[in-house]
Design a protein around this motif. Structure first.
Motif, mmCIF file in Angstrom:
data_model
loop_
_atom_site.group_PDB
_atom_site.id
_atom_site.type_symbol
_atom_site.label_atom_id
_atom_site.label_comp_id
_atom_site.label_asym_id
_atom_site.label_seq_id
_atom_site.Cartn_x
_atom_site.Cartn_y
_atom_site.Cartn_z
ATOM 1 N N GLY A 16 1.312 -1.829 -0.487
ATOM 2 C CA GLY A 16 1.910 -0.922 -1.451
ATOM 3 C C GLY A 16 1.111 0.358 -1.537
ATOM 4 O O GLY A 16 0.006 0.463 -1.006
ATOM 5 N N MET A 17 1.681 1.341 -2.221
ATOM 6 C CA MET A 17 0.982 2.606 -2.449
ATOM 7 C C MET A 17 0.893 2.840 -3.950
ATOM 8 O O MET A 17 1.709 2.346 -4.719
ATOM 9 C CB MET A 17 1.721 3.753 -1.760
ATOM 10 N N GLY A 18 -0.113 3.590 -4.354
ATOM 11 C CA GLY A 18 -0.281 3.868 -5.777
ATOM 12 C C GLY A 18 -0.554 2.597 -6.555
ATOM 13 O O GLY A 18 -1.316 1.735 -6.110
ATOM 14 N N THR A 23 -5.847 -2.023 -3.827
ATOM 15 C CA THR A 23 -6.953 -1.088 -3.613
ATOM 16 C C THR A 23 -6.965 -0.003 -4.682
ATOM 17 O O THR A 23 -8.025 0.423 -5.135
ATOM 18 C CB THR A 23 -6.860 -0.453 -2.215
ATOM 19 N N TRP A 24 -5.771 0.444 -5.085
ATOM 20 C CA TRP A 24 -5.671 1.471 -6.137
ATOM 21 C C TRP A 24 -6.324 0.958 -7.418
ATOM 22 O O TRP A 24 -7.091 1.670 -8.059
ATOM 23 C CB TRP A 24 -4.203 1.818 -6.375
ATOM 24 N N TRP A 25 -6.011 -0.288 -7.783
ATOM 25 C CA TRP A 25 -6.582 -0.871 -8.991
ATOM 26 C C TRP A 25 -8.095 -1.075 -8.858
ATOM 27 O O TRP A 25 -8.839 -0.891 -9.823
ATOM 28 C CB TRP A 25 -5.886 -2.195 -9.322
ATOM 29 N N GLY A 26 -8.525 -1.441 -7.654
ATOM 30 C CA GLY A 26 -9.961 -1.587 -7.418
ATOM 31 C C GLY A 26 -10.685 -0.254 -7.556
ATOM 32 O O GLY A 26 -11.772 -0.178 -8.146
ATOM 33 N N GLU A 167 1.453 2.702 6.739
ATOM 34 C CA GLU A 167 1.593 2.843 5.282
ATOM 35 C C GLU A 167 0.289 2.533 4.558
ATOM 36 O O GLU A 167 -0.058 3.185 3.573
ATOM 37 C CB GLU A 167 2.703 1.932 4.768
ATOM 38 N N ARG A 168 -0.442 1.576 5.065
ATOM 39 C CA ARG A 168 -1.704 1.211 4.410
ATOM 40 C C ARG A 168 -2.695 2.368 4.442
ATOM 41 O O ARG A 168 -3.396 2.628 3.465
ATOM 42 C CB ARG A 168 -2.297 -0.014 5.089
ATOM 43 N N ARG A 169 -2.768 3.081 5.566
ATOM 44 C CA ARG A 169 -3.679 4.226 5.672
ATOM 45 C C ARG A 169 -3.266 5.346 4.725
ATOM 46 O O ARG A 169 -4.113 6.004 4.116
ATOM 47 C CB ARG A 169 -3.719 4.758 7.109
ATOM 48 N N PHE A 170 -1.953 5.564 4.585
ATOM 49 C CA PHE A 170 -1.497 6.593 3.650
ATOM 50 C C PHE A 170 -1.883 6.211 2.219
ATOM 51 O O PHE A 170 -2.263 7.068 1.416
ATOM 52 C CB PHE A 170 0.016 6.802 3.769
ATOM 53 N N GLY A 171 -1.812 4.930 1.904
ATOM 54 C CA GLY A 171 -2.260 4.457 0.596
ATOM 55 C C GLY A 171 -3.750 4.681 0.405
ATOM 56 O O GLY A 171 -4.201 5.066 -0.681
ATOM 57 N N ASP A 172 -4.524 4.468 1.470
ATOM 58 C CA ASP A 172 -5.968 4.703 1.412
ATOM 59 C C ASP A 172 -6.267 6.178 1.159
ATOM 60 O O ASP A 172 -7.204 6.516 0.421
ATOM 61 C CB ASP A 172 -6.638 4.257 2.716
ATOM 62 N N VAL A 173 -5.473 7.056 1.782
ATOM 63 C CA VAL A 173 -5.652 8.496 1.574
ATOM 64 C C VAL A 173 -5.393 8.844 0.107
ATOM 65 O O VAL A 173 -6.138 9.619 -0.496
ATOM 66 C CB VAL A 173 -4.736 9.308 2.518
ATOM 67 N N GLN A 174 -4.357 8.252 -0.471
ATOM 68 C CA GLN A 174 -4.072 8.495 -1.890
ATOM 69 C C GLN A 174 -5.221 8.008 -2.786
ATOM 70 O O GLN A 174 -5.613 8.704 -3.728
ATOM 71 C CB GLN A 174 -2.785 7.789 -2.304
ATOM 72 N N ASP A 175 -5.761 6.842 -2.485
ATOM 73 C CA ASP A 175 -6.888 6.309 -3.265
ATOM 74 C C ASP A 175 -8.109 7.213 -3.135
ATOM 75 O O ASP A 175 -8.819 7.466 -4.112
ATOM 76 C CB ASP A 175 -7.236 4.895 -2.816
ATOM 77 N N ASN A 176 -8.342 7.704 -1.933
ATOM 78 C CA ASN A 176 -9.464 8.603 -1.684
ATOM 79 C C ASN A 176 -9.299 9.897 -2.472
ATOM 80 O O ASN A 176 -10.261 10.406 -3.055
ATOM 81 C CB ASN A 176 -9.571 8.893 -0.179
ATOM 82 N N ALA A 177 -8.077 10.413 -2.519
ATOM 83 C CA ALA A 177 -7.804 11.638 -3.273
ATOM 84 C C ALA A 177 -8.027 11.406 -4.766
ATOM 85 O O ALA A 177 -8.596 12.252 -5.470
ATOM 86 C CB ALA A 177 -6.381 12.114 -3.012
#
Length: 200
Positions: A16-18, A23-26, A167-177
């Motif tokens: 998922g993203m966001g 990972t977002w919650w972590g 998709e997972r990498r794009f989610g990681d980019v969002q978390d990094n941002a």
């Protein structure tokens, strides 16, 4: 005998993203913990300031230029950082690659200035309580810039490989941002403490 209920989860996406991402919650939990750490050190700064007859203790106020330059760089970085999060949500690989390169540069820039910021404090870390707390504040924040920069560089490299269009990498980019926004926001009260409260 009770019937077993079985759910078919095959149709759920693997990542998922966001807020749909673990990972977002972590990352959010990590930011809460780290934010508490910053708040505690700022509280120590304010406590020591309230006890001191004069503040800073046996030192002039720090030079404004390096800290202000870091602040301007960090605030400037918010615009491309917000854009890269949007591009990641849209899964626009070309724009995300460009954004990651820009954010890598904007992650290195404050560290270059920070090399001059520590001497601009005009006090040693072991000189007195004032020196210790300002070095602790600056050191903690520097650690966070380095942490996010390493993550940004790794993600930037991944986005230029076959793993980038995932998709997972794009989610990681969002978390990094999201974490970089935290790094910028936490700097503002630290900047106020180190550079402006010392001038009151």
């Amino acid at each position: 005998m009770r019937e077993k209920v079985v759910f078919d989860l095959d149709r759920l996406p693997p990542h998922g993203m966001g807020t749909a991402s673990v990972t977002w919650w972590g990352t959010l939990a990590f930011m809460l913990i780290e934010g508490t750490g910053f708040a505690l050190v700022i509280a120590v700064y304010l406590y020591l300031m309230s006890l001191a007859a004069a503040w800073p203790i046996n030192a002039p106020p720090p030079d404004l230029l390096p800290g202000t330059l870091v602040t301007l760089i960090l605030l400037t970085s918010l615009a491309p950082n917000i854009m890269i999060s949007r591009w990641a949500e849209q899964q626009d690989l070309r724009k995300v690659r460009i954004g990651m390169v820009i954010m890598s540069i904007l992650g290195i820039a404050p560290l270059v200035v920070r090399v001059f910021e520590f001497p601009a404090l005009k006090v040693g870390w072991d000189s007195n309580a004032y020196g210790s707390v300002v070095w602790m504040l600056l050191g903690l924040h520097t650690t966070h810039i380095i942490t996010d920069l390493v993550d940004t560089l790794v993600l930037a490299a991944l986005m230029f490989t076959r793993h980038g269009n995932n998709e997972r990498r794009f989610g990681d980019v969002q978390d990094n941002a999201m974490y970089w926004n935290f790094v910028v926001v936490t700097w503002l009260p630290i900047y106020g403490c180190i550079y402006w409260l010392a001038r009151l």
